[in-house]
Design an enzyme around this catalytic site. Structure first.
Site, PDB file in Angstrom:
ATOM      1  N   HIS A 183       0.736  -1.049  -0.033  1.00 39.12           N
ATOM      2  CA  HIS A 183       0.010   0.074   0.120  1.00 39.12           C
ATOM      3  C   HIS A 183       0.868   1.376  -0.109  1.00 39.12           C
ATOM      4  O   HIS A 183       0.254   2.304  -0.328  1.00 39.12           O
ATOM      5  CB  HIS A 183      -0.914  -0.010   0.983  1.00 39.12           C
ATOM      6  N   ASP A 217     -10.941  -3.995 -18.033  1.00 35.11           N
ATOM      7  CA  ASP A 217     -11.371  -4.876 -19.076  1.00 35.11           C
ATOM      8  C   ASP A 217      -9.851  -5.491 -19.592  1.00 35.11           C
ATOM      9  O   ASP A 217      -9.393  -4.953 -20.281  1.00 35.11           O
ATOM     10  CB  ASP A 217     -12.218  -4.635 -20.231  1.00 35.11           C
TER      11      ASP A 217
END
Length: 461
Positions: free
Chosen positions: A171, A384
């Site tokens: 992170h 996608d």
């Protein structure tokens, strides 16, 4: 070498994962060898952890001849040319300062196959996922923060032609918007692009402490609080809850006219906070705090450059007593949440940055605290790789490292195909039962939750 792992969970779904040996994927071509310091927001204690993300894709007719492992691995290698710091390793300098040694060594990649179909998951396509530890293998030695790969990727092919992409992310490297930008670039490469549509920008020096540092705002998220009752992480369970459009409308009906400008985030955060506080049966005179992650990108003048993918957020805290939160009308909690978001300005973020440096990159207040992150607006499902829209895209579980009080709001569809927002929450088992009752009462809906997680899946955090 192929490792077999038989999986089961209390959702009763059982499947076997065949995993190849983890391998390193470096950038496709040599990249600059340099040392790049992280910002003073990036390397705070709260972000020195790995977060687990997941994208789940159904079978896609036009990709029937394509191997998702090859497509995604090759695209990752190409993406790392542009995001080459991810292929490096963190080092720690003086005063706990973290920097990326851009070694080009690469990220960990695991190829896997599971003898299960998406249909068999049923309504389990939300956190906590059955057997998630098999879908993102915890490679020994990768949980430390320095001197270890910054990304861990596992692509699991499913029997039905679908796939699960699971990602373990350090992170300190990026926040939600930064992760979405990286994921988009990776997906663009998978679909044939040669350069990302948004060029990544490092520029971490833009979020460094002033010299000398000075705290100019009130930061209740960093107050030192004594815990009157030591909390235990024993017997913790995770479960997801879903807010559909009718649920959000039901919450909105509970607030007065002068609060109708409040956002969906305000409503669902206030609802979670109240239900959680009641469920944990916190003493009426004890302070409770809800920290709201607020993106700082739009708060700068001049703005941060487009393409900045570092951490750029603060989490100002709404604070009240448990008694006031639970006994006042719902609008009281909504107003607190709405107001606290307004505290976030460029000066507030700069003041946080200075505080972190002055106080040794300290951790936030964990006592009687919870944190929410509204990831729904990122809409990770739209990313996608060639297999179309994901059926789920977002966090794999509640919690952040050892702090289990973090929940993430992600966009999702329920079993009826309704668009809404889902969030995982982690609580002791008895408190979870009370939370579910409070949640149902608030929404006036006895059919909650619409996820299968009503069968508790024990937290593996």
């Amino acid at each position: 070498m192929i490792l077999m792992a038989s999986s089961s969970s209390s959702s009763s779904l059982k499947f076997t994962v065949r995993r190849c040996q983890p391998q390193l994927v470096p950038p496709a071509i040599p990249t600059p060898r340099e040392v790049k310091p992280l910002s003073d927001i990036d390397d705070q204690e709260a972000l020195r952890l790995h977060v687990a993300m997941v994208q789940i894709y159904p079978k896609h007719a036009s990709m029937a001849e394509k191997d998702p492992v090859q497509v995604i691995r090759q695209a990752l290698s190409q993406t790392l040319v542009f995001y080459y710091p991810f292929a490096g390793r963190l080092r720690e300098g003086s005063h706990r300062k973290l920097m990326v040694d851009c070694t080009g060594e690469g990220v960990i990649f695991i190829e896997a196959d599971a003898d299960v179909t998406l249909d068999q998951f049923g309504d389990s396509l939300y956190p906590p996922f059955p057997c998630f530890h098999e879908l993102l293998y915890d490679v020994p030695g990768t949980q430390q923060i320095t001197n270890t790969p910054l990304l861990l990727v596992q692509v699991t092919r499913l029997k039905c032609g679908g796939l699960i992409l699971a990602i373990g992310l350090n992170h300190t490297m990026c926040d939600g918007p930064g992760y979405k930008q990286f994921l988009n670039a990776w997906a663009e490469m998978a679909r044939g692009a040669t350069i990302p549509s948004i060029a990544p920008v490092w520029r971490r020096e833009l979020l460094m402490a002033r010299d000398p540092p000075r705290i100019t705002c009130n930061h209740r998220e960093f107050e030192q609080v004594q815990d009157t009752l030591p909390s235990s992480n024993q017997n913790m369970v995770q479960r997801s809850f879903f807010f559909g459009p009718l649920d959000i409308a039901a919450l909105r009906r509970l607030i007065p006219q002068h609060l109708q400008h409040c956002t969906t985030f305000d409503l669902i955060t206030a609802c979670l906070w109240r239900c959680r506080t009641k469920a944990l049966q916190i003493e009426a005179d004890e302070d409770v705090r809800m920290m709201c992650i607020v993106n700082g990108r739009g708060r700068f003048n001049p703005p941060l450059p487009v393409g900045y993918y570092g951490n750029c957020f603060a989490y100002p805290a709404a604070v009240t007593t448990a008694g006031k939160l639970c006994r006042n009308p719902f609008g009281y909690a909504v107003e607190l949440i709405n107001k606290v978001k307004g505290e976030m300005t460029e000066e507030y973020l700069q003041s946080v940055t200075d505080l972190l440096v002055m106080k040794g990159r300290c951790l936030f207040t964990t006592v009687r605290s919870c944190i929410v992150s509204y990831m729904a607006r990122l809409n990770l499902r739209e990313v996608d790789f060639g297999w179309g829209e994901a059926v789920y895209g977002g966090m794999a579980q509640a919690g952040a490292g050892g702090f289990l009080g973090t929940s993430y709001f992600c966009s999702a569809k329920n079993g009826k195909g309704e668009e809404g927002i889902i969030f995982p929450i982690c609580l002791p088992a008895e408190a979870m039962e009370r939370f579910a009752e409070e949640f149902n009462d608030m929404l006036g809906n006895k059919n909650q939750p619409q996820t299968n997680s009503a069968t508790f899946i024990m937290s593996t955090l």
